[in-house]
Design an enzyme around this catalytic site. Structure first.
Site, mmCIF file in Angstrom:
data_model
loop_
_atom_site.group_PDB
_atom_site.id
_atom_site.type_symbol
_atom_site.label_atom_id
_atom_site.label_comp_id
_atom_site.label_asym_id
_atom_site.label_seq_id
_atom_site.Cartn_x
_atom_site.Cartn_y
_atom_site.Cartn_z
ATOM 1 N N TRP A 1 -13.166 -9.952 21.712
ATOM 2 C CA TRP A 1 -13.104 -9.475 20.340
ATOM 3 C C TRP A 1 -14.424 -9.794 19.673
ATOM 4 O O TRP A 1 -14.918 -10.922 19.776
ATOM 5 C CB TRP A 1 -11.953 -10.118 19.544
ATOM 6 N N GLU B 1 -10.059 -6.050 22.310
ATOM 7 C CA GLU B 1 -9.238 -6.077 21.083
ATOM 8 C C GLU B 1 -9.908 -5.314 19.947
ATOM 9 O O GLU B 1 -11.024 -5.620 19.553
ATOM 10 C CB GLU B 1 -9.007 -7.532 20.656
ATOM 11 N N LYS C 1 -9.941 -3.670 15.906
ATOM 12 C CA LYS C 1 -9.381 -3.958 14.582
ATOM 13 C C LYS C 1 -9.838 -2.943 13.567
ATOM 14 O O LYS C 1 -10.768 -2.174 13.812
ATOM 15 C CB LYS C 1 -9.629 -5.389 14.153
ATOM 16 N N ASP D 1 -3.348 -6.440 18.225
ATOM 17 C CA ASP D 1 -3.123 -7.556 17.305
ATOM 18 C C ASP D 1 -2.300 -7.024 16.135
ATOM 19 O O ASP D 1 -2.655 -6.014 15.517
ATOM 20 C CB ASP D 1 -4.476 -8.113 16.832
ATOM 21 N N HIS E 1 -4.027 -5.938 12.874
ATOM 22 C CA HIS E 1 -5.229 -5.122 12.937
ATOM 23 C C HIS E 1 -5.026 -3.634 12.676
ATOM 24 O O HIS E 1 -5.810 -2.811 13.139
ATOM 25 C CB HIS E 1 -5.916 -5.325 14.297
ATOM 26 N N HIS F 1 -1.543 -9.857 20.501
ATOM 27 C CA HIS F 1 -1.824 -10.965 19.598
ATOM 28 C C HIS F 1 -0.732 -10.896 18.538
ATOM 29 O O HIS F 1 -0.829 -10.111 17.596
ATOM 30 C CB HIS F 1 -3.211 -10.828 18.964
ATOM 31 N N ASP G 1 -5.284 -8.604 7.076
ATOM 32 C CA ASP G 1 -5.247 -9.290 8.368
ATOM 33 C C ASP G 1 -5.324 -10.802 8.148
ATOM 34 O O ASP G 1 -6.268 -11.461 8.542
ATOM 35 C CB ASP G 1 -6.454 -8.791 9.189
ATOM 36 N N ASP H 1 -3.468 -13.366 9.138
ATOM 37 C CA ASP H 1 -3.108 -14.307 10.201
ATOM 38 C C ASP H 1 -2.161 -15.403 9.735
ATOM 39 O O ASP H 1 -2.344 -16.582 10.054
ATOM 40 C CB ASP H 1 -4.364 -14.897 10.864
ATOM 41 N N ASP I 1 -1.721 -15.276 17.603
ATOM 42 C CA ASP I 1 -2.995 -15.329 16.893
ATOM 43 C C ASP I 1 -2.734 -15.502 15.407
ATOM 44 O O ASP I 1 -2.538 -14.524 14.690
ATOM 45 C CB ASP I 1 -3.806 -14.050 17.171
HETATM 46 C C1 RNT Z 1 -9.921 -11.460 14.841
HETATM 47 C C2 RNT Z 1 -9.128 -11.328 16.083
HETATM 48 C C3 RNT Z 1 -9.343 -12.398 17.107
HETATM 49 C C4 RNT Z 1 -9.414 -13.785 16.527
HETATM 50 C C5 RNT Z 1 -9.396 -14.877 17.560
HETATM 51 C C6 RNT Z 1 -9.829 -16.180 16.994
HETATM 52 O O1 RNT Z 1 -9.625 -10.505 13.917
HETATM 53 O O2 RNT Z 1 -7.778 -11.234 15.771
HETATM 54 O O3 RNT Z 1 -8.373 -12.298 18.080
HETATM 55 O O4 RNT Z 1 -8.357 -14.017 15.650
HETATM 56 O O5 RNT Z 1 -10.106 -14.503 18.652
HETATM 57 ZN ZN ZN Z 2 -6.431 -11.232 17.456
#
Ligand code: RNT
Ligand code: ZN
Length: 416
Positions: A182, A223, A225, A256, A259, A283, A291, A293, A323
């Site tokens: 990523w 990955e 986003k 993810d 994302h 993720h 986003d 998290d 994640d």
């Molecule tokens: C970032 C991605 C990625 C990170 C990690 C730390 O937008 O989601 O996966 O969160 O690699």
């Molecule tokens: Zn991620």
């Protein structure tokens, strides 16, 4: 009659075998992300912290792990409160440099051997991630797409190094490792040229993946986003870019949950993507309005993801990673809440009255299908979940909270 026995009967009435569900759940490993423990800081420098990358950990809850030893101790605590056998998901910025100055393009397995050993003792597998942020050469937000070939090459070498390290870890641990790429690259404001950075990204990735690494040991994932902080207007590695790249090169695609546009349904993407890529990396995360998290929960989006994996029989081709990073609550509790939430969602999926739902749908009886979905929601999932925790020798119900509190008093409190 125990609560579990009565629950088992209630499920059996709908054609669901709870014993089989428990067995299925036991077979699934979740990749626990190391970065929840220290707000994505890593330990390359004494004062390492998350910088750049367009991701943000907010909050200042006391007791953050300040060293690899503390992070491992915290992970141990979390793992003791989570039922089942899981994996460690490690970022390269958690390298164990032992005081030496080694840059990321020169990392070898030696800088991760102590992590591999740590996993080995526990019988855990390991997954890996090159770190394309929190580094002077990523300060302007560009890495694999940087216009300067020398900087691009630094990051290409980092990517290659990580694939070798992951393969070594896999060999030593007897379990394939997923290496997930990523990168944060993008642009805050409207770019004029959207094409050149994507051409450079494709070329950089081609170089990284051309390096010969045993594909039975290291599984490459990419990955995508939609946007990040500072890359609001343009992200080079968009969904279309990486999905196409993964299909073309038969790599894993990483979805993810944070994302995509908030109204998009991640669960719906699984059966599409798995038509054309060999394997999937998830993720599992929880975006709140962006986003963000947030800690994963036993909520509708997470349940929908797990339902798809079970209904489509996709678990064999899916690697479930977490994640999220929340610094506003006890960080160990965050791991436990999130992983238990993901596992509970998976259990709920194994406990769906699948045969009856499928029969209703096949016969065109959408009335029964909808009614069953609703009835299933109030079946005694909690009793089956508690039974699972009991059998796995982890605290049942909310009992784990006291254990985290006790650890906070005896260990975390001394860290400030
Ligand atoms: C970032 C991605 C990625 C990170 C990690 C730390 O937008 O989601 O996966 O969160 O690699
Ligand atoms: Zn991620």
């Amino acid at each position: 009659m125990s609560t579990y026995t009565s629950a088992r009967e209630q499920y059996a009435d709908l054609g669901v075998d709870t014993e089989k569900a428990l067995k299925n759940l036991e077979a699934v490993s979740i990749s626990l992300h190391c970065w929840q423990g220290d707000d994505v800081g890593g330990f390359e420098k004494a004062d390492a912290s998350l910088s750049g990358g367009g991701i943000q950990s907010t909050g200042n809850y006391p007791g953050k792990a300040r060293s690899i030893a503390e992070l491992r101790s915290d992970l141990d605590k979390a793992l003791a409160l989570i039922p089942g056998k899981h994996r460690l998901n490690l970022h390269a910025c958690y390298a164990d440099l032992g005081g030496k100055k080694i840059d990321r393009n020169e990392y070898t397995t030696a800088q991760f051997q102590s992590w591999i050993d740590w996993c080995k003792v526990k019988g855990m597998g390991m997954d890996f991630n090159p770190s394309y942020f929190s580094h002077p050469l990523a300060d302007n937000g560009l890495t694999l797409t940087h216009p300067d070939a020398a900087i691009r090459n630094f990051w290409i070498q980092h990517g290659i190094a990580c694939r070798h390290i992951a393969a070594d870890a896999a060999r030593q641990l007897g379990s394939p490792a997923v290496t997930n790429v990523w990168i944060p690259d993008g642009s805050k404001d409207i770019p004029f040229d959207r094409k050149s950075p994507r051409e450079r990204l494709a070329a950089s990735l081609d170089e990284i993946f051309a390096a010969p690494v045993d594909r039975s040991l290291n599984l490459d994932a990419v990955e995508s986003k939609l946007f990040g902080i500072g890359s609001e207007s343009y992200v080079v590695g968009s969904h279309e870019f990486y999905l196409a790249y993964a299909v073309k090169n038969q790599l894993l695609y990483c979805l993810d949950a944070g994302h995509f546009h908030p109204t998009e349904n991640l669960a719906d993407k699984i059966s599409s993507v798995l038509q054309f890529v060999p394997r999937l990396l998830l993720h599992v995360s929880r975006g709140v309005r962006w986003d963000s998290d947030h800690v994963v929960l036993f909520d509708d989006p997470t349940r929908a993801i797990m339902e798809e994996l079970v209904r489509g029989e996709f678990l064999d081709r899916t690697h479930i990673g977490l994640d999220f990073f929340d610094a506003s609550i006890n960080r160990i509790a965050a791991w436990v809440i999130g992983t238990r939430g993901a596992l509970k969602s998976l259990l709920a999926a194994f406990l769906e009255p699948a045969a009856q739902l499928s029969a209703a749908e096949k016969s065109g009886d959408n009335t029964t299908r909808l009614a069953l979905f609703e009835e299933a929601k109030t079946l005694p999932l909690g009793a089956v979940w508690d039974e699972y925790c009991r059998r796995q020798n982890v605290p049942v119900g909310s009992a784990w909270i006291q254990e985290v509190k006790a650890y906070e008093r005896s260990v975390l409190a001394a860290r400030n």
